[in-house]
Scaffold this motif. Structure first.
Motif, PDB file in Angstrom:
ATOM      1  N   GLN A 292       0.366  -0.973   0.263  1.00 53.48           N
ATOM      2  CA  GLN A 292      -0.127  -0.309  -0.161  1.00 53.48           C
ATOM      3  C   GLN A 292       1.146   1.275  -0.110  1.00 53.48           C
ATOM      4  O   GLN A 292       0.661   2.214  -0.717  1.00 53.48           O
ATOM      5  CB  GLN A 292      -0.786  -0.005   1.803  1.00 53.48           C
ATOM      6  CG  GLN A 292      -2.694  -0.857   1.108  1.00 53.48           C
ATOM      7  CD  GLN A 292      -2.661  -0.904   2.353  1.00 53.48           C
ATOM      8  OE1 GLN A 292      -2.470  -0.878   3.185  1.00 53.48           O
ATOM      9  NE2 GLN A 292      -3.911  -1.305   2.303  1.00 53.48           N
ATOM     10  N   ALA A 293       1.719   0.901   0.982  1.00 53.34           N
ATOM     11  CA  ALA A 293       2.997   1.512   1.136  1.00 53.34           C
ATOM     12  C   ALA A 293       3.664   3.049  -0.482  1.00 53.34           C
ATOM     13  O   ALA A 293       3.423   3.837  -1.040  1.00 53.34           O
ATOM     14  CB  ALA A 293       3.610   2.193   1.845  1.00 53.34           C
ATOM     15  N   ALA A 296       0.895   3.807  -2.546  1.00 57.95           N
ATOM     16  CA  ALA A 296      -0.249   5.299  -2.772  1.00 57.95           C
ATOM     17  C   ALA A 296       1.407   6.440  -3.925  1.00 57.95           C
ATOM     18  O   ALA A 296       0.723   7.624  -3.821  1.00 57.95           O
ATOM     19  CB  ALA A 296      -0.132   5.561  -1.731  1.00 57.95           C
ATOM     20  N   LYS A 297       1.839   6.092  -3.765  1.00 53.02           N
ATOM     21  CA  LYS A 297       2.942   6.899  -4.546  1.00 53.02           C
ATOM     22  C   LYS A 297       2.607   6.683  -6.015  1.00 53.02           C
ATOM     23  O   LYS A 297       3.976   8.176  -6.502  1.00 53.02           O
ATOM     24  CB  LYS A 297       4.696   6.102  -4.568  1.00 53.02           C
ATOM     25  CG  LYS A 297       5.187   6.853  -3.447  1.00 53.02           C
ATOM     26  CD  LYS A 297       6.886   6.426  -2.640  1.00 53.02           C
ATOM     27  CE  LYS A 297       7.326   6.283  -1.510  1.00 53.02           C
ATOM     28  NZ  LYS A 297       8.940   6.162  -1.155  1.00 53.02           N
ATOM     29  N   ARG A 298       2.599   5.967  -7.026  1.00 53.28           N
ATOM     30  CA  ARG A 298       2.338   5.750  -8.445  1.00 53.28           C
ATOM     31  C   ARG A 298       0.604   6.590  -7.861  1.00 53.28           C
ATOM     32  O   ARG A 298       0.095   5.607  -8.824  1.00 53.28           O
ATOM     33  CB  ARG A 298       2.893   4.718  -8.707  1.00 53.28           C
ATOM     34  CG  ARG A 298       4.272   4.681  -8.389  1.00 53.28           C
ATOM     35  CD  ARG A 298       4.889   3.808  -9.895  1.00 53.28           C
ATOM     36  NE  ARG A 298       5.811   3.170  -9.431  1.00 53.28           N
ATOM     37  CZ  ARG A 298       6.475   2.043  -9.673  1.00 53.28           C
ATOM     38  NH1 ARG A 298       6.127   1.654 -10.209  1.00 53.28           N
ATOM     39  NH2 ARG A 298       7.962   1.958  -9.699  1.00 53.28           N
ATOM     40  N   ARG A 299      -0.339   6.251  -7.369  1.00 48.28           N
ATOM     41  CA  ARG A 299      -1.386   6.376  -7.032  1.00 48.28           C
ATOM     42  C   ARG A 299      -2.296   4.923  -7.961  1.00 48.28           C
ATOM     43  O   ARG A 299      -3.255   5.270  -8.669  1.00 48.28           O
ATOM     44  CB  ARG A 299      -2.392   7.581  -8.302  1.00 48.28           C
ATOM     45  CG  ARG A 299      -3.391   7.979  -7.574  1.00 48.28           C
ATOM     46  CD  ARG A 299      -3.855   9.913  -7.976  1.00 48.28           C
ATOM     47  NE  ARG A 299      -5.008  10.003  -7.969  1.00 48.28           N
ATOM     48  CZ  ARG A 299      -6.054  11.024  -7.845  1.00 48.28           C
ATOM     49  NH1 ARG A 299      -4.614  12.287  -7.728  1.00 48.28           N
ATOM     50  NH2 ARG A 299      -6.836  11.722  -6.964  1.00 48.28           N
ATOM     51  N   ARG A 301      -3.822   1.149  -7.203  1.00 49.53           N
ATOM     52  CA  ARG A 301      -4.623   0.068  -6.074  1.00 49.53           C
ATOM     53  C   ARG A 301      -3.983  -0.581  -5.866  1.00 49.53           C
ATOM     54  O   ARG A 301      -3.913  -1.653  -6.844  1.00 49.53           O
ATOM     55  CB  ARG A 301      -6.007   0.326  -7.003  1.00 49.53           C
ATOM     56  CG  ARG A 301      -6.926   2.010  -6.254  1.00 49.53           C
ATOM     57  CD  ARG A 301      -8.244   1.611  -6.313  1.00 49.53           C
ATOM     58  NE  ARG A 301      -8.751   0.739  -4.987  1.00 49.53           N
ATOM     59  CZ  ARG A 301      -9.457  -0.207  -5.405  1.00 49.53           C
ATOM     60  NH1 ARG A 301     -10.112  -0.614  -6.008  1.00 49.53           N
ATOM     61  NH2 ARG A 301      -9.649  -1.345  -4.075  1.00 49.53           N
TER      62      ARG A 301
ATOM     63  N   ASP B 485      -8.848   2.969   3.691  1.00 49.20           N
ATOM     64  CA  ASP B 485      -8.728   2.192   2.329  1.00 49.20           C
ATOM     65  C   ASP B 485      -9.525   2.732   1.725  1.00 49.20           C
ATOM     66  O   ASP B 485      -9.723   2.863   0.560  1.00 49.20           O
ATOM     67  CB  ASP B 485      -8.348   1.168   2.648  1.00 49.20           C
ATOM     68  CG  ASP B 485      -7.259   0.176   2.683  1.00 49.20           C
ATOM     69  OD1 ASP B 485      -6.374   1.363   2.329  1.00 49.20           O
ATOM     70  OD2 ASP B 485      -7.280  -0.892   2.664  1.00 49.20           O
ATOM     71  N   TYR B 488      -9.283   6.427   0.676  1.00 49.31           N
ATOM     72  CA  TYR B 488      -8.839   6.667   0.202  1.00 49.31           C
ATOM     73  C   TYR B 488      -9.487   6.448  -0.999  1.00 49.31           C
ATOM     74  O   TYR B 488      -9.272   7.084  -2.213  1.00 49.31           O
ATOM     75  CB  TYR B 488      -7.624   5.606   0.235  1.00 49.31           C
ATOM     76  CG  TYR B 488      -6.007   5.500  -0.863  1.00 49.31           C
ATOM     77  CD1 TYR B 488      -5.803   6.832  -1.443  1.00 49.31           C
ATOM     78  CD2 TYR B 488      -6.005   4.876  -1.841  1.00 49.31           C
ATOM     79  CE1 TYR B 488      -4.407   6.874  -1.963  1.00 49.31           C
ATOM     80  CE2 TYR B 488      -5.292   4.889  -2.688  1.00 49.31           C
ATOM     81  CZ  TYR B 488      -4.319   6.137  -2.922  1.00 49.31           C
ATOM     82  OH  TYR B 488      -3.113   6.471  -3.687  1.00 49.31           O
ATOM     83  N   ASP B 489      -9.954   5.158  -1.462  1.00 46.55           N
ATOM     84  CA  ASP B 489     -10.509   4.814  -2.462  1.00 46.55           C
ATOM     85  C   ASP B 489     -11.691   5.386  -3.186  1.00 46.55           C
ATOM     86  O   ASP B 489     -12.004   5.687  -4.278  1.00 46.55           O
ATOM     87  CB  ASP B 489     -10.961   3.800  -2.664  1.00 46.55           C
ATOM     88  CG  ASP B 489      -9.680   1.877  -2.512  1.00 46.55           C
ATOM     89  OD1 ASP B 489      -8.356   2.580  -2.479  1.00 46.55           O
ATOM     90  OD2 ASP B 489     -10.363   0.898  -2.008  1.00 46.55           O
ATOM     91  N   MET B 492     -10.324   8.567  -4.845  1.00 42.33           N
ATOM     92  CA  MET B 492      -9.949   8.292  -6.244  1.00 42.33           C
ATOM     93  C   MET B 492     -10.383   7.309  -7.070  1.00 42.33           C
ATOM     94  O   MET B 492      -9.994   7.978  -8.495  1.00 42.33           O
ATOM     95  CB  MET B 492      -8.749   6.707  -5.588  1.00 42.33           C
ATOM     96  CG  MET B 492      -7.329   7.012  -4.745  1.00 42.33           C
ATOM     97  SD  MET B 492      -5.968   7.916  -5.766  1.00 42.33           S
ATOM     98  CE  MET B 492      -6.190   9.759  -4.460  1.00 42.33           C
ATOM     99  N   ARG B 524      -0.211   9.428   1.665  1.00 45.06           N
ATOM    100  CA  ARG B 524      -1.373   8.853   0.276  1.00 45.06           C
ATOM    101  C   ARG B 524      -1.649   9.658  -0.804  1.00 45.06           C
ATOM    102  O   ARG B 524      -1.791   9.539  -1.681  1.00 45.06           O
ATOM    103  CB  ARG B 524      -1.918   7.219   0.317  1.00 45.06           C
ATOM    104  CG  ARG B 524      -1.308   6.152   1.219  1.00 45.06           C
ATOM    105  CD  ARG B 524      -2.349   4.884   1.757  1.00 45.06           C
ATOM    106  NE  ARG B 524      -2.848   4.838   0.974  1.00 45.06           N
ATOM    107  CZ  ARG B 524      -3.843   3.852   1.345  1.00 45.06           C
ATOM    108  NH1 ARG B 524      -4.236   3.175   2.358  1.00 45.06           N
ATOM    109  NH2 ARG B 524      -4.565   2.565  -0.065  1.00 45.06           N
ATOM    110  N   ALA B 527       0.536  12.350  -1.698  1.00 48.11           N
ATOM    111  CA  ALA B 527       1.451  12.017  -2.824  1.00 48.11           C
ATOM    112  C   ALA B 527       0.358  11.606  -4.137  1.00 48.11           C
ATOM    113  O   ALA B 527       0.371  11.839  -5.749  1.00 48.11           O
ATOM    114  CB  ALA B 527       1.614  10.769  -2.661  1.00 48.11           C
ATOM    115  N   ALA B 528      -0.620  11.901  -3.871  1.00 46.50           N
ATOM    116  CA  ALA B 528      -1.464  11.244  -5.305  1.00 46.50           C
ATOM    117  C   ALA B 528      -2.109  13.203  -5.807  1.00 46.50           C
ATOM    118  O   ALA B 528      -3.142  12.859  -6.140  1.00 46.50           O
ATOM    119  CB  ALA B 528      -3.347  10.679  -4.457  1.00 46.50           C
ATOM    120  N   VAL B 530      -3.465  15.335  -3.342  1.00 40.91           N
ATOM    121  CA  VAL B 530      -5.110  15.849  -2.734  1.00 40.91           C
ATOM    122  C   VAL B 530      -4.785  16.145  -1.505  1.00 40.91           C
ATOM    123  O   VAL B 530      -4.348  15.521  -0.621  1.00 40.91           O
ATOM    124  CB  VAL B 530      -6.371  14.549  -2.641  1.00 40.91           C
ATOM    125  CG1 VAL B 530      -7.115  15.148  -1.944  1.00 40.91           C
ATOM    126  CG2 VAL B 530      -6.479  14.600  -4.098  1.00 40.91           C
TER     127      VAL B 530
END
Lengths: 570, 570
Positions: A292-293, A296-299, A301, B485, B488-489, B492, B524, B527-528, B530
């Motif tokens: 997961q870590a 997240a860096k590359r967006r 899932r 999660d 985050y989901d 995303m 996370r 990194a995305a 947001v």
């Protein structure tokens, strides 16, 4: 579409294989090469830690990587031998084997197979949520404790003496009583290995500033294990140190693993069950956190159930290869990610490369000193010890600190399994305890507003015949009866009170015991001439009050807001 | 003040003895007389149910009542033999004795003694909260199940056959296979006893309307056991029915109990420990619920820790008297309360009167038919079976219904201890499960107001680049990772979102795992691209955010209200 192709589509690999490009191939190939270079010393070291023959460390780095590459969803995770799972294997298989090396081997293989099966079943039943039972402080305590036990268990290889044990007390006692047998040549080689391991890390800053490609700098700063192995092995070969009592890996049978199932009696399979469950849970938690870590860096899932399946099949592959349990490795995964791994092809390629190593290069490992492998293990685990976190938790959450300390103490003083069990039970118990002791505040009106605040914290207005109380917790059987008494006692302590208004803004749920307690409180207060009112009741709670008939039983009323209640009863 | 007197002041009895009046004495004496009349048949019946010699039923009704009178705080509670504790005694002592009557006796006495000791220790450690682990549905399921098992276990006495068992399956099978041995004279006497038991209850309405004193009407309506015993015993004596195969109580040794300790091996004491704990918990829950219900009617207070002490000493007194565990009895307590008992002197007097009965009247019980005692037990327990509650729970709370049904099934199909254990573990598990699956709603602005509501339930406004989410639960390790999660989901899933605002109005606590998950979510999302914001954070939660440094780490801001957040980011 033909049936076979449709099945193929279910493979996560089909997603990225369909769009695989030349750029992907370059990135993956470089990353695979670097991962393989790291896998060789780590595989041998973790086999030593797990108490298994060195070739099983290579076997655990082949088929499991290939299988995870096909079924896993994480693009960078490097599955394979890892410190925690190797320690658990050593501890649990040691308890079952009772000194018999043959039983040890088969118990460890059985654990890998069974933990894989458990993960696959968990995937099928969508039971990834089970890992929620492991709280963060418990995991920290567990990992720190394991790191200390691992480091302590490797001291014997660094000192060249014989001292076993599954906890610090046994290890400490055995080390101390054999200390006079210390083999100084081994200590010297171990020291050299540690210097080789530390140096590249110390130079990491300089490497970054140098005009090297990013992946090369990342690899060089983590090249310690390769360097240590090369230097000490060459030294051992040149000076024939193994003939002067330096323990080395020895002859490793070449070739690929022969698929086979472990020979265990029904009774032994049962003994293997609990450690396998532990390996499954711990392995999964470690693996998914890492995945997961990075995702997240590359967006991207991560699908938790697919991960369960991928890791489960990888473990089953390890068991079938005659090796021990695997999981995502922190050190290799970060190197792989920094080296530009783009797809799970990296793992596939590294697995194949390890197959080549096992076929043609095992002769090169005969003279690798065990002290070097032990040094690699010790240096990689000491960074996992989190003393600061314990102090940090002490400052902001005593129950969490207690859970971490108890887990740590259990792992250090009893064994890894018991330590984890203590942590899980204690953390659940402390959670139940906390929600059974809710924060309760008498509230009063902030003058000139419609807001109500704690009378102990704010300068507010209140009326003599009216008691306003806010409960900051959902009501459930763990707190319902004590809250009932507390509310009743607080009301009785003020004989002039005629109305108790319960402010329900923080109450998210009621269970049947809470409804029963509210009914009982209502009746007890009514018998004492006090009316019970509710205010700011949430939608789902209101539905429940209606369904259970409590709404109509109530001696008082239900008000939309606390201000309306105080106005109506004032 | 002399030391002895100071110690005396610690006795709860000193409170009411100091102000004892003539009116108190009259009320207490009448109530004591009535309670004694009920105690005789109930004592004999519950001894039969517990599988103990009849005289132990009398012994359990002497010293324990006197001790509770001195140490308890409830003014009306009638402590002594009761159905539930007798059943638990029978089931647990039966399992330990394995057919040896001597071991059975000593195991039962040991349980009483040990459960008393456990209660006293709980009082000293202020552990009354432990009973909170028993949820209302679990207690309902347990009591209903016990009532059914008790009734089924007494069928053999009503039919005059021999059929034992600790659950419905064993009892049903044994009853069925001995059904052809039914003794019809016993069935006739049992039927007569049941008529005597039912009649006064049916006439209760008429008795109330007659111009009798309240206490006399109350006693007459509950005089069934006395009536049944008188009628059937006289009939048995006159027609010498015991010589025609009717089972009777038989000769009871006269005199007071000789204080003694049970003779148990260390192994047997260990076996007795778990049943004793069960007796302590169940006895205390039954006793305190009853005491609280009555205290409320007179606006008095019950001190839970004093009650633990009183009931504990009463049980130890019962054990020392060579008898089984006691608790508050529902039927006798209500009669005593209605008869005007004013102080615990009622219990003291009833205990002394029972001493007189044991000294001089035991000869009168020789011809009491066992069928009559069994009928008394059956008729008193069937009112405890709560089928309707099961249906009621099904309608408004499936988890509670499941907990009740599982407890009931466990008691009926396995045994009482296992049934309760299943219930406790299941209800705690279901609570943990529920709080790990919190209600999460996306919220939007109700046009023209500052209020935010669930977008699925209300017609509200929302902005494309801003996601507002409310979590209706405190964050803890059981839900932190899955919420991380989920949040985050959800973010995303809407690539245009640049701000996630978490509305924290229902979050009462955070633990270390929740802080970790928020940090991870923050990283996370960051990194995305947001930003994570919080709104309406409660005081204690805010303190924690500051202490852990999360406040300064946050990519976004913390807003006082959700409206301010949406205004600032809009």
């Amino acid at each position: 579409m033909p049936r076979a192709l449709r099945l193929l589509r279910w493979l996560p690999a089909s997603d990225w294989l369909a769009r695989y490009s030349k750029d992907d191939a370059t990135g993956d190939a470089i990353a695979a090469l670097i991962v393989t270079l790291l896998l060789v010393p780590q595989g041998l070291a973790y086999a030593l830690l797990a108490g298994m023959p060195p070739e099983t460390g290579l076997y655990a780095s082949m088929l499991p990587l290939i299988v995870y590459g096909l079924f896993g969803t994480s693009r960078a995770l490097s599955v394979g031998p890892a410190a925690l799972t190797s320690l658990i294997t050593a501890s649990a298989a040691g308890a079952i084997a009772a000194g018999d090396p043959e039983r040890f081997l088969h118990a460890a293989i059985g654990m890998a197979l069974l933990s894989g099966l458990i993960l696959v079943v968990m995937a099928a039943l969508r039971m990834g949520w089970l890992t929620n039972l492991l709280s963060h402080p418990v995991i920290l305590g567990f990992v720190s404790g394991c790191a200390i036990v691992i480091a302590a268990s490797q001291l014997r290889h660094l000192l060249g003496i014989d001292a076993h044990g599954e906890n610090l007390i046994q290890l400490g006692f055995n080390l101390f009583s054999h200390l006079n047998e210390t083999h100084w040549l081994t200590v010297a080689i171990a020291t050299l290995a540690i210097i080789c391991l530390v140096l590249p890390k110390k130079l990491a800053g300089a490497l970054k500033r140098a005009s090297l490609p990013h992946w090369l700098a990342a690899f060089l700063s983590k090249s310690g294990p390769v360097l240590a192995m090369l230097v000490t092995t060459v030294l051992c070969l040149l000076l024939q140190l193994d003939q002067q009592g330096l323990a080395v890996v020895g002859t490793i049978p070449g070739g690929l693993p022969q698929p086979a199932l472990p020979r265990l009696s029904q009774d032994e399979w049962q003994q293997v069950l609990m450690p396998a469950l532990l390996l499954a849970l711990i392995g999964f938690v470690e693996s998914i956190s890492l995945a997961q870590a990075l995702a997240a860096k590359r967006r991207e899932r991560i699908n938790a159930n697919r991960e369960l399946l991928g890791l489960g099949l990888a473990n089953m592959a390890s068991g079938v290869s005659g090796s021990f349990a695997v999981t995502g490795s922190f050190s290799r995964t970060t190197v792989s990610f920094d080296a530009g791994a783009r797809t799970p092809m990296t793992g596939l390629l590294a697995g194949l490369a390890m197959g080549g190593v096992a076929l043609w290069f095992t002769g090169g490992f005969t003279h690798v000193p065990q002290a070097t492998l032990a040094a690699i293990i010790v240096m990689s685990v000491i960074s996992l010890i989190e003393w600061r976190e314990l102090k940090h938790l002490w400052e902001f959450s005593r129950p969490d600190c207690l859970a971490m300390a108890a887990t740590l103490a259990g792992v250090l003083l009893i064994n890894v399994q018991t330590g984890l069990l203590i942590g899980v039970v204690l953390s659940l118990g402390l959670f139940l305890w906390r929600t059974s002791q809710p924060h309760v505040a008498e509230v009063g009106l902030v003058p000139g507003t419609h807001h109500f605040r704690n009378i102990d914290r704010h300068d507010v207005e209140r009326q003599a015949h009216l008691l306003s109380i806010r409960v900051d917790e959902s009501l459930w059987f763990g707190n319902a009866r004590s809250l009932e008494d507390l509310l009743y006692d607080r009301t009785m302590a003020r004989p002039e009170v005629r109305h108790l208004v319960l402010m329900c803004s923080a109450i998210n749920h009621l269970d049947a015991s809470a409804v029963e307690s509210l009914q009982s409180l209502n009746a007890r207060l009514d018998a004492a001439g006090v009316q019970l009112h509710l205010s700011e009741v949430k939608g789902p709670v209101m539905d429940l009050l209606k369904k259970t008939g409590l709404e109509s039983e109530l001696s008082g009323q239900i008000f939309l807001s606390h201000y309306l209640a105080v106005e109506a009863l004032g």
